[in-house]
Write a protein that holds these residues in place. Structure first.
Motif, mmCIF file in Angstrom:
data_model
loop_
_atom_site.group_PDB
_atom_site.id
_atom_site.type_symbol
_atom_site.label_atom_id
_atom_site.label_comp_id
_atom_site.label_asym_id
_atom_site.label_seq_id
_atom_site.Cartn_x
_atom_site.Cartn_y
_atom_site.Cartn_z
ATOM 1 N N THR A 146 -2.870 12.117 -10.946
ATOM 2 C CA THR A 146 -3.851 11.156 -10.429
ATOM 3 C C THR A 146 -3.330 10.399 -9.205
ATOM 4 N N GLN A 147 -2.130 10.733 -8.746
ATOM 5 C CA GLN A 147 -1.517 9.990 -7.642
ATOM 6 C C GLN A 147 -1.382 10.823 -6.372
ATOM 7 N N GLU A 148 -2.258 11.825 -6.205
ATOM 8 C CA GLU A 148 -2.160 12.678 -5.025
ATOM 9 C C GLU A 148 -2.313 11.885 -3.729
ATOM 10 N N PHE A 149 -3.267 10.975 -3.715
ATOM 11 C CA PHE A 149 -3.501 10.198 -2.491
ATOM 12 C C PHE A 149 -2.281 9.355 -2.150
ATOM 13 N N LEU A 150 -1.679 8.756 -3.175
ATOM 14 C CA LEU A 150 -0.477 7.950 -2.955
ATOM 15 C C LEU A 150 0.660 8.821 -2.422
ATOM 16 N N ALA A 151 0.780 10.037 -2.949
ATOM 17 C CA ALA A 151 1.822 10.959 -2.486
ATOM 18 C C ALA A 151 1.639 11.273 -1.002
ATOM 19 N N ILE A 152 0.392 11.494 -0.602
ATOM 20 C CA ILE A 152 0.100 11.801 0.803
ATOM 21 C C ILE A 152 0.457 10.618 1.692
ATOM 22 N N VAL A 153 0.082 9.414 1.262
ATOM 23 C CA VAL A 153 0.372 8.209 2.050
ATOM 24 C C VAL A 153 1.877 8.016 2.198
ATOM 25 N N LEU A 154 2.608 8.156 1.093
ATOM 26 C CA LEU A 154 4.061 7.977 1.127
ATOM 27 C C LEU A 154 4.736 9.015 2.023
ATOM 28 N N ALA A 155 4.233 10.249 1.959
ATOM 29 C CA ALA A 155 4.836 11.318 2.756
ATOM 30 C C ALA A 155 4.580 11.140 4.246
ATOM 31 N N MET A 156 3.537 10.425 4.592
ATOM 32 C CA MET A 156 3.221 10.218 6.008
ATOM 33 C C MET A 156 4.026 9.087 6.637
ATOM 34 N N ILE A 157 4.644 8.251 5.812
ATOM 35 C CA ILE A 157 5.392 7.104 6.350
ATOM 36 C C ILE A 157 6.609 7.540 7.170
ATOM 37 N N PRO A 158 7.477 8.456 6.665
ATOM 38 C CA PRO A 158 8.651 8.843 7.459
ATOM 39 C C PRO A 158 8.306 9.436 8.830
ATOM 40 N N PRO A 159 7.370 10.430 8.924
ATOM 41 C CA PRO A 159 7.069 10.949 10.264
ATOM 42 C C PRO A 159 6.431 9.905 11.167
ATOM 43 N N ALA A 160 5.601 9.036 10.582
ATOM 44 C CA ALA A 160 4.982 7.978 11.377
ATOM 45 C C ALA A 160 6.047 7.034 11.930
#
Length: 221
Positions: A146-160
């Motif tokens: 149920t945390q797919e969206f959170l996973a996507i957000v967290l994964a985007m932080i390092p490249p950003a």
């Protein structure tokens, strides 16, 4: 199911969503072209294509196939590694598509892009997609379904953060003659961006080497 069968299954999952994928690609591409930013297609397509690899993880977990895969002759570690391979394959396909689309649109408009602009867009795509996948693939396996969206957000932080750090290094210098502004020199600090692209690929390779074994030992469904 063999590795070839797993790749076929994943590609079929992606192809079944072709109408939605085509719509998104057309809308984003049209917006970039309309706002005279066709060069951005070089960054967009690698990211767009590679993210589809992570979508197969979500599909596997929600339909229960990930648990069922333990009965397959392919180990769970090998299964996870296949997602990295799929992501890399789609990223490279996206680079080719992005270069063809971006440069094609510019040439049709009679514009000749500077090599620095082409490389900048390509490097930005590499930084984002490989850094994001290095974190997103493990997170999508290790976090709850149920945390797919959170996973996507967290994964985007390092490249950003990496891209933001590079953007802060860009400098500009006004050229003046007799008190009049005649131009401006902008230093895009391409060596730093190129270095970040190399770091992104190394992060991806390190994640692909270290995480499949770690993920295989978990009992996450």
């Amino acid at each position: 199911m063999t590795m070839k069968g797993i790749f076929r299954k994943d590609m079929l999952q992606i192809v079944l969503s072709w109408k939605v994928l085509l719509l998104v690609a057309v809308l984003v591409s049209s917006a970039l072209v309309y706002f005279d930013a066709a060069i951005g297609l070089i960054s967009f397509f690698p990211i767009f294509f590679a993210m589809q690899a992570s979508s197969t993880i979500i599909a596997d977990r929600h339909c229960g196939w990930y648990r069922f895969s333990t009965t397959a002759p392919v180990t769970r570690k090998r299964l996870v590694l296949s997602k990295y391979q799929l992501g890399a394959l789609l990223a490279f396909a996206g680079m080719i598509t992005g270069l063809a689309a971006g440069l094609g649109v510019l040439y049709l408009r009679g514009q000749s892009p500077a090599m620095e602009d082409v490389l900048m867009s390509l490097y930005l795509g590499i930084v984002f997609v490989f850094t994001c996948l290095a974190f997103l693939i493990p997170l999508e396996y290790l976090m709850k379904k149920t945390q797919e969206f959170l996973a996507i957000v967290l994964a985007m932080i390092p490249p950003a953060a990496m891209i933001f750090a590079w953007s802060q290094s860009i400098t500009s210098e006004v050229q003046m003659v007799n008190g009049d502004v005649i131009g401006m020199n902008i230093n895009m600090n391409m060596p730093l961006l190129q270095g970040l692209a190399v770091v992104a690929v190394l992060l991806f390779v390190a994640s692909a080497f270290l995480m499949p074994g770690r993920i295989a030992k978990t009992d996450q469904g």
